[in-house]
Motif scaffolding. Sequence first.
Motif, PDB file in Angstrom:
ATOM      1  N   ALA A 131      -4.505  10.205   3.938  1.00 52.55           N
ATOM      2  CA  ALA A 131      -5.007  10.394   4.941  1.00 52.55           C
ATOM      3  C   ALA A 131      -6.306   9.238   4.890  1.00 52.55           C
ATOM      4  O   ALA A 131      -5.913   8.295   5.582  1.00 52.55           O
ATOM      5  CB  ALA A 131      -5.059  11.087   5.862  1.00 52.55           C
ATOM      6  N   ALA A 132      -6.911   9.257   3.566  1.00 48.18           N
ATOM      7  CA  ALA A 132      -7.918   9.010   3.322  1.00 48.18           C
ATOM      8  C   ALA A 132      -7.245   7.362   2.788  1.00 48.18           C
ATOM      9  O   ALA A 132      -8.444   6.522   3.320  1.00 48.18           O
ATOM     10  CB  ALA A 132      -8.909   9.569   2.352  1.00 48.18           C
ATOM     11  N   TRP A 133      -6.217   7.095   1.939  1.00 49.09           N
ATOM     12  CA  TRP A 133      -6.013   6.080   1.046  1.00 49.09           C
ATOM     13  C   TRP A 133      -4.952   5.074   3.112  1.00 49.09           C
ATOM     14  O   TRP A 133      -5.190   3.834   2.662  1.00 49.09           O
ATOM     15  CB  TRP A 133      -4.750   6.293   0.302  1.00 49.09           C
ATOM     16  CG  TRP A 133      -4.126   5.055  -0.317  1.00 49.09           C
ATOM     17  CD1 TRP A 133      -2.660   4.996   0.214  1.00 49.09           C
ATOM     18  CD2 TRP A 133      -4.711   4.543  -0.922  1.00 49.09           C
ATOM     19  NE1 TRP A 133      -2.465   4.304  -0.445  1.00 49.09           N
ATOM     20  CE2 TRP A 133      -3.693   3.465  -1.196  1.00 49.09           C
ATOM     21  CE3 TRP A 133      -5.988   3.672  -1.426  1.00 49.09           C
ATOM     22  CZ2 TRP A 133      -3.426   2.548  -1.311  1.00 49.09           C
ATOM     23  CZ3 TRP A 133      -5.988   2.516  -2.065  1.00 49.09           C
ATOM     24  CH2 TRP A 133      -4.488   1.582  -2.121  1.00 49.09           C
ATOM     25  N   LEU A 134      -4.986   5.743   3.644  1.00 48.30           N
ATOM     26  CA  LEU A 134      -3.916   4.653   4.535  1.00 48.30           C
ATOM     27  C   LEU A 134      -4.607   4.426   5.662  1.00 48.30           C
ATOM     28  O   LEU A 134      -4.702   3.668   6.527  1.00 48.30           O
ATOM     29  CB  LEU A 134      -3.183   6.067   5.203  1.00 48.30           C
ATOM     30  CG  LEU A 134      -1.690   6.599   4.004  1.00 48.30           C
ATOM     31  CD1 LEU A 134      -1.034   7.360   5.211  1.00 48.30           C
ATOM     32  CD2 LEU A 134      -1.256   5.234   3.750  1.00 48.30           C
ATOM     33  N   ARG A 185       0.635  -1.635  -0.229  1.00 48.11           N
ATOM     34  CA  ARG A 185      -0.081   0.251   0.539  1.00 48.11           C
ATOM     35  C   ARG A 185       0.572   1.337  -0.451  1.00 48.11           C
ATOM     36  O   ARG A 185       0.644   2.431  -0.493  1.00 48.11           O
ATOM     37  CB  ARG A 185      -0.877   0.204   1.075  1.00 48.11           C
ATOM     38  CG  ARG A 185      -1.825   1.130   1.231  1.00 48.11           C
ATOM     39  CD  ARG A 185      -2.995   1.176   2.790  1.00 48.11           C
ATOM     40  NE  ARG A 185      -3.431   0.283   2.427  1.00 48.11           N
ATOM     41  CZ  ARG A 185      -4.715  -0.263   3.079  1.00 48.11           C
ATOM     42  NH1 ARG A 185      -4.860   0.713   4.033  1.00 48.11           N
ATOM     43  NH2 ARG A 185      -5.502  -1.239   2.297  1.00 48.11           N
ATOM     44  N   GLY A 186       1.503   1.208   0.414  1.00 47.76           N
ATOM     45  CA  GLY A 186       3.278   2.008   0.808  1.00 47.76           C
ATOM     46  C   GLY A 186       3.078   2.612  -0.447  1.00 47.76           C
ATOM     47  O   GLY A 186       3.509   3.767  -1.021  1.00 47.76           O
ATOM     48  N   ALA A 187       3.983   0.929  -1.505  1.00 46.39           N
ATOM     49  CA  ALA A 187       4.594   1.740  -2.579  1.00 46.39           C
ATOM     50  C   ALA A 187       3.442   2.199  -3.514  1.00 46.39           C
ATOM     51  O   ALA A 187       4.146   3.349  -4.623  1.00 46.39           O
ATOM     52  CB  ALA A 187       5.013   0.356  -3.171  1.00 46.39           C
ATOM     53  N   ALA A 188       2.349   1.919  -3.998  1.00 41.85           N
ATOM     54  CA  ALA A 188       1.074   2.336  -4.539  1.00 41.85           C
ATOM     55  C   ALA A 188       1.172   3.650  -4.487  1.00 41.85           C
ATOM     56  O   ALA A 188       1.002   4.603  -5.579  1.00 41.85           O
ATOM     57  CB  ALA A 188      -0.287   1.106  -3.722  1.00 41.85           C
ATOM     58  N   LEU A 189       1.023   4.449  -2.743  1.00 44.80           N
ATOM     59  CA  LEU A 189       0.825   5.496  -2.362  1.00 44.80           C
ATOM     60  C   LEU A 189       2.800   6.193  -3.211  1.00 44.80           C
ATOM     61  O   LEU A 189       1.966   7.076  -3.738  1.00 44.80           O
ATOM     62  CB  LEU A 189       0.957   6.269  -1.094  1.00 44.80           C
ATOM     63  CG  LEU A 189       0.503   7.673  -0.428  1.00 44.80           C
ATOM     64  CD1 LEU A 189      -0.135   8.009  -1.085  1.00 44.80           C
ATOM     65  CD2 LEU A 189       1.428   7.148   1.053  1.00 44.80           C
ATOM     66  N   ILE A 190       3.186   6.568  -3.298  1.00 42.79           N
ATOM     67  CA  ILE A 190       4.660   6.330  -3.727  1.00 42.79           C
ATOM     68  C   ILE A 190       4.242   6.575  -5.386  1.00 42.79           C
ATOM     69  O   ILE A 190       4.638   7.674  -5.709  1.00 42.79           O
ATOM     70  CB  ILE A 190       6.323   5.261  -3.664  1.00 42.79           C
ATOM     71  CG1 ILE A 190       6.136   5.749  -1.922  1.00 42.79           C
ATOM     72  CG2 ILE A 190       6.959   6.212  -4.688  1.00 42.79           C
ATOM     73  CD1 ILE A 190       7.462   4.806  -2.089  1.00 42.79           C
ATOM     74  N   VAL A 191       3.860   5.385  -5.896  1.00 43.87           N
ATOM     75  CA  VAL A 191       3.732   5.648  -7.532  1.00 43.87           C
ATOM     76  C   VAL A 191       2.451   6.990  -7.880  1.00 43.87           C
ATOM     77  O   VAL A 191       2.098   7.670  -8.341  1.00 43.87           O
ATOM     78  CB  VAL A 191       3.073   4.351  -8.074  1.00 43.87           C
ATOM     79  CG1 VAL A 191       2.403   4.584  -9.021  1.00 43.87           C
ATOM     80  CG2 VAL A 191       3.969   3.437  -7.689  1.00 43.87           C
ATOM     81  N   LEU A 192       1.058   7.091  -6.590  1.00 40.83           N
ATOM     82  CA  LEU A 192       0.525   8.021  -6.526  1.00 40.83           C
ATOM     83  C   LEU A 192       0.633   9.037  -6.667  1.00 40.83           C
ATOM     84  O   LEU A 192       0.499  10.220  -7.258  1.00 40.83           O
ATOM     85  CB  LEU A 192      -0.853   7.499  -6.417  1.00 40.83           C
ATOM     86  CG  LEU A 192      -2.003   6.252  -6.499  1.00 40.83           C
ATOM     87  CD1 LEU A 192      -2.672   6.032  -4.583  1.00 40.83           C
ATOM     88  CD2 LEU A 192      -2.586   6.871  -7.717  1.00 40.83           C
ATOM     89  N   LEU A 193       1.444   9.350  -5.785  1.00 39.76           N
ATOM     90  CA  LEU A 193       2.222  10.844  -5.068  1.00 39.76           C
ATOM     91  C   LEU A 193       2.920  11.357  -6.550  1.00 39.76           C
ATOM     92  O   LEU A 193       3.423  12.386  -6.908  1.00 39.76           O
ATOM     93  CB  LEU A 193       2.746  10.969  -4.096  1.00 39.76           C
ATOM     94  CG  LEU A 193       1.765  10.431  -2.537  1.00 39.76           C
ATOM     95  CD1 LEU A 193       2.876  10.781  -1.367  1.00 39.76           C
ATOM     96  CD2 LEU A 193       0.657  11.765  -2.713  1.00 39.76           C
ATOM     97  N   LEU A 194       4.222  10.198  -7.163  1.00 43.28           N
ATOM     98  CA  LEU A 194       4.833  10.453  -8.217  1.00 43.28           C
ATOM     99  C   LEU A 194       4.222  10.503  -9.517  1.00 43.28           C
ATOM    100  O   LEU A 194       4.779  12.212  -9.816  1.00 43.28           O
ATOM    101  CB  LEU A 194       5.643   9.345  -9.250  1.00 43.28           C
ATOM    102  CG  LEU A 194       6.543   9.428 -10.004  1.00 43.28           C
ATOM    103  CD1 LEU A 194       7.474  10.553  -9.650  1.00 43.28           C
ATOM    104  CD2 LEU A 194       6.671   7.840 -10.000  1.00 43.28           C
ATOM    105  N   LEU A 195       2.245  10.290  -9.653  1.00 41.77           N
ATOM    106  CA  LEU A 195       2.438  11.214 -10.685  1.00 41.77           C
ATOM    107  C   LEU A 195       1.176  12.439 -10.556  1.00 41.77           C
ATOM    108  O   LEU A 195       1.345  13.458 -11.624  1.00 41.77           O
ATOM    109  CB  LEU A 195       0.840   9.735 -10.863  1.00 41.77           C
ATOM    110  CG  LEU A 195      -0.619  10.103 -11.763  1.00 41.77           C
ATOM    111  CD1 LEU A 195       0.043  10.737 -13.256  1.00 41.77           C
ATOM    112  CD2 LEU A 195      -1.570   9.499 -11.530  1.00 41.77           C
ATOM    113  N   TYR A 196       1.020  12.742  -9.254  1.00 42.32           N
ATOM    114  CA  TYR A 196       0.883  14.396  -9.015  1.00 42.32           C
ATOM    115  C   TYR A 196       2.115  15.063  -8.948  1.00 42.32           C
ATOM    116  O   TYR A 196       2.164  16.468  -9.740  1.00 42.32           O
ATOM    117  CB  TYR A 196      -0.143  13.899  -8.264  1.00 42.32           C
ATOM    118  CG  TYR A 196       0.214  15.415  -7.115  1.00 42.32           C
ATOM    119  CD1 TYR A 196      -0.785  16.462  -7.324  1.00 42.32           C
ATOM    120  CD2 TYR A 196       0.464  15.869  -5.915  1.00 42.32           C
ATOM    121  CE1 TYR A 196      -0.940  17.752  -6.560  1.00 42.32           C
ATOM    122  CE2 TYR A 196       0.630  17.465  -5.385  1.00 42.32           C
ATOM    123  CZ  TYR A 196      -0.740  18.431  -6.408  1.00 42.32           C
ATOM    124  OH  TYR A 196      -0.431  19.467  -5.379  1.00 42.32           O
TER     125      TYR A 196
END
Length: 793
Positions: free
Chosen positions: A216-219, A181-192
Amino acid sequence: MSGLVARPVPVGPALESEGRPLAAPRAATAGESLPLRLACFAALALFGALHWARFVTDAPVGRTFGVVAVATAGGALVALTGRLPVHRALVVALALLAGLLTLLVGLAMAGLPVRLFAPGHWPELWEGLDRGLAGIQNVDWPYDGAEEWIRLTILLGTPFLLAIAATLGFFPARRSAAVFRGAALIVLLLLYGTAVTEHDPGRPLLRGLALLVLVAAWLWLPRLRGKEAGVAAAAVVGVGICALPLAAGLDNGKAWWDYGAWNIFGPGKSIRFNWTHEYGPLDWPREGTTLLNVKSEEPHYWKAETLDSFDGFRWVRTNATANIEAGAEIPGRDVPAGRKWSYGEFNPKWDVSVRFTVRSLSTNFVLGAGITYKVDGVRAFRPSSDGTTVIAEPLEKGDVYTAHSYAPDPSADQMRDAPAGYDGGYLTYTEIRLPNPGESAISGTGLQGDAARSAAIENRRRILVPLRDTPSDPDTQRLAARALEQSPYARMYAETQRITANADTSYDVVKGIENYLQDNLIYQERVPSHDYPLEAFLFQDKAGYCQQFSGAMALMLRMSGVPARVAAGFSPGSYNKDTEEYRVRDLDAHSWVEVYFTGIGWVPFDPTPTAAPAESQSTGIGSTSAARLDAGEVKGGPSGSALSERGTDTGGGGGSGGGLPGWVVPLIVVGLLAFVAAGLLFAGRVRRRRGLGTSELADAQLAELRAALEKLGWDVPAATTLLALERRLGRAAGPASARYAAGLRANRYDPRTPSAPGGEERRAVRRELSAGGGLRARLLGLLAIPPGGPRPV
């Protein structure tokens, strides 16, 4: 209670228990709500995707929503693979396969033609992506050029990153779910983060608050329940709002960490360039190092050096203009204030002042736009009439100066209407040196170094092609034509004559040659060396980089009697909205052509295709000139593209440039959502079945069987016992149905609680009960005894 579901005293021997199958280990996310996780993912993905879409003008917003929907559906599909009662290795394989499917459908949704997925079209796909990736190295955001592959490659970043994020975020991991889940967040933050770093949309505080809430919602949100979720949401929003005034106070306009000056690929490097044309494999730095920051009201080509002579093999600089007064080639400045500009007069609109901040460039040339006539902030500079300005001590990191230059930016009509003919002083710009017999660019005197080159040039035959539309001696024209026809450049001269045969003006000559080069040759940096490089570029390799394109165009213009020369330096670079500066990198190193128009001055033209790394360079086929940078005068687009011309679709429809027809896009989304819904229903049934106790499961299976018989038209009296039902089904339906009823009876009456009938027995009884009734009966059977288990009663 009817005899069918009553519990009479067991009669006869009880069946032995076969034991119950062990439940699959619970994943770390088993206690979370999958729909809520999908909603949080979709919100964060959409936030990043909409920012990424700002990389291009007229972004297809409908397709962006579609890509997010596909990624969300793909995440659900990946998650559902973890609920299948199969071997762990198969679960992992299915999850990866679901991620791959998400990527492919997302790429198609973004506009990639589906036909390119077929192996037979892979070379076309790789070629297009290569062109696009080369072009986006240094585009000006938002991209509004005519090269469709560049535009498409930019947009394909969204489905690529979202497919990775969906696979990671919902991967059926047993012990490392938090890591995924943390890795997915990193990819989403990379997009933004990539989107807002390269193309700042403004209002960073509000966007930061929105990002905080979404992260925060995602986590945490899927793990919370009821009041906990409300309290957590209020806390996050409250902290974010309280931080806004503090952040605004700390934002004093000066960056704590200036990402605009990042030099990730070459920290501490000092890069130099040799601008003389060589035409072998390109050895310029290509690492993305930031060389300059340029403050300018308009984008220009930043010229370092003018190459004014063709030595028989390549373009070089001589000292012909070194001692001529700076600004001598600029039209007169004695124009009364307020009077409309006319040919031969100084145009104040073309007088520009540009501030340069040196980052990682080391050079003895002062860069400017057009013809630089004055420099502030640099000592001991020596300008020349062609705009080349040399200094004794090289510019180094941290140097700041302002260049005052004259950069003509005429319209097509102004160049067509320019006075015909040229002043005799410009005859030097139609001079061509021809190689001596036996000379070559890769051996002998043709490979002389800079120190010996001048002497070698003087020993070669000098041809002065008469100026176009200017009175000249007919014998001079014949002698020049004969010399060219007998030279190694005979074929180039003949092709030039053919291209320009019907040109009415010098401007038509320029555009004819420029379009010919862009139409018939491709950009390529790894090219072989040749004895006569420009001749081989046109007729043998038919590929080259900016030096070949500009060198060939300038030589062909001189063959036509049009004054021309080569300029070397950098294309405009990418505009940073934060700093209001152009960032110029080593990828922007470039070479182009300057053409003289009577009464106007030297105007830049760029024949290099826009798929070159220095993509912000020019306008492509049909543009007015490189000076105008596509200012609404483009008549057409590059030919040979694997995609059709881009339409104006901003919604979910196909448009002329899309990868899928418009009606297919919503159909795919609806189909994926239906598939996900069916998967959720199936997984829910399996989960509920596993959670039922022995008595509850028996009641549910009995109720389901009775309802199924009624739906399928069987007449079952209310007083029928399980034993009677077993015998009746054995006679009327078949042995599988009888065994199923026997299994229910044994499960209900046996105190040792043997296992209830499983999935295989359910499928067998479904087939027998609906056999012979056609498609309608089979559908009713599927609804009456669905996969996954019965509903709780």
